[in-house]
Scaffold this motif. Structure first.
Motif, PDB file in Angstrom:
ATOM      1  N   PRO A   1      77.327 146.456 -30.784  1.00  0.00           N
ATOM      2  CA  PRO A   1      77.411 145.311 -29.885  1.00  0.00           C
ATOM      3  C   PRO A   1      78.694 144.516 -30.138  1.00  0.00           C
ATOM      4  N   VAL A   2      79.298 144.018 -29.074  1.00  0.00           N
ATOM      5  CA  VAL A   2      80.506 143.201 -29.182  1.00  0.00           C
ATOM      6  C   VAL A   2      80.066 141.746 -29.200  1.00  0.00           C
ATOM      7  N   ILE A   3      80.340 141.077 -30.326  1.00  0.00           N
ATOM      8  CA  ILE A   3      79.914 139.691 -30.491  1.00  0.00           C
ATOM      9  C   ILE A   3      81.134 138.847 -30.834  1.00  0.00           C
ATOM     10  N   ASN A   4      81.393 137.809 -30.023  1.00  0.00           N
ATOM     11  CA  ASN A   4      82.517 136.917 -30.262  1.00  0.00           C
ATOM     12  C   ASN A   4      81.951 135.567 -30.704  1.00  0.00           C
TER      13      ASN A   4
ATOM     14  N   GLY B   1      68.231 136.206 -31.662  1.00  0.00           N
ATOM     15  CA  GLY B   1      68.418 137.275 -30.689  1.00  0.00           C
ATOM     16  C   GLY B   1      67.239 138.228 -30.656  1.00  0.00           C
ATOM     17  N   GLN B   2      67.298 139.119 -29.713  1.00  0.00           N
ATOM     18  CA  GLN B   2      66.273 140.150 -29.573  1.00  0.00           C
ATOM     19  C   GLN B   2      66.955 141.453 -29.175  1.00  0.00           C
TER      20      GLN B   2
ATOM     21  N   VAL C   1      70.392 144.056 -25.653  1.00  0.00           N
ATOM     22  CA  VAL C   1      70.500 142.933 -26.589  1.00  0.00           C
ATOM     23  C   VAL C   1      70.376 141.637 -25.793  1.00  0.00           C
ATOM     24  N   LYS C   2      69.635 140.682 -26.352  1.00  0.00           N
ATOM     25  CA  LYS C   2      69.445 139.384 -25.702  1.00  0.00           C
ATOM     26  C   LYS C   2      69.667 138.310 -26.779  1.00  0.00           C
TER      27      LYS C   2
ATOM     28  N   PHE D   1      62.261 143.389 -30.539  1.00  0.00           N
ATOM     29  CA  PHE D   1      62.609 143.363 -31.954  1.00  0.00           C
ATOM     30  C   PHE D   1      63.340 142.053 -32.182  1.00  0.00           C
ATOM     31  N   ASN D   2      62.653 141.078 -32.761  1.00  0.00           N
ATOM     32  CA  ASN D   2      63.205 139.735 -32.925  1.00  0.00           C
ATOM     33  C   ASN D   2      64.150 139.670 -34.118  1.00  0.00           C
TER      34      ASN D   2
END
Length: 190
Positions: A62-65, A74-75, A182-183, A134-135
């Motif tokens: 996942p790309v996370i900035n 997140g989930q 992804v949330k 999946f928390n």
């Protein structure tokens, strides 16, 4: 495991010289004759599972900035369409580039068996759709930056309508399709 039933039904037809005397009288079989048979068999699979564990690993980056804010939680959302009469408990194991475990997360509910699904006429099977969450806590979300792979580990069983494991027939067109999304809950500073 074995694939031998307790009853067989066999049908055959043999014709000697069906087109008349075209072989010069050599239309007989004896102990030195060779007879070639092509056999087409349909052997349905029927299995029973009690806590069978399977795992599959695939790429996940996942790309996370996080430069302009922070992720509070997140989930990971696994959507599944299951046409097997098998249910399962799922766990996601998040791994780094060297396949070292970063964290693992259990699903909030099991994968539903097709036994409890709906008939889909165009596919000719029962299909059960599941959405498994999946928390992730804040620390696990931060760890996502190191994740390159996800392993889905499943513990499968074959429950009947009463919840007891028993052997069941696997349909010819059975399939298991999954998607992982992804949330996030993201806080930004203005």
């Amino acid at each position: 495991m074995e694939n031998l039933g307790n009853r067989y039904q066999v049908a055959y037809e043999v014709q000697l010289n069906p087109f008349g005397n075209t072989s010069g009288g050599w239309d007989e079989l004896d102990e030195t004759s060779r007879l070639r048979v092509n056999l087409l068999a349909s052997m349905p699979l029927k299995i029973g599972l009690g806590s069978l564990q399977l795992a599959d690993t695939f790429d996940f980056s996942p790309v996370i900035n996080l430069k302009k804010g922070s992720i509070e939680r997140g989930q990971l959302v696994l959507s599944a369409s299951n046409a097997f009469p098998i249910q399962g408990d799922l766990e996601l194991i998040l791994m780094d580039a060297q396949h070292n475990v970063v964290t693992s997360i259990a699903g909030d509910k099991p994968l539903i068996s097709a036994t409890f699904g709906n008939w889909v006429p165009e596919k000719q099977v029962f299909v059960a759709d599941s959405k498994i969450l999946f928390n992730l806590n804040k620390d696990q979300v931060v760890d996502l930056e190191r994740v390159h792979y996800v392993c889905v580990r499943s513990t499968f069983s074959t429950p009947n309508q009463l919840g007891q494991n028993e052997p069941c027939a696997i349909p010819n067109a059975a399939f298991l399709g999954i998607k992982l999304a992804v949330k996030f809950t993201y806080n930004t500073e203005l």
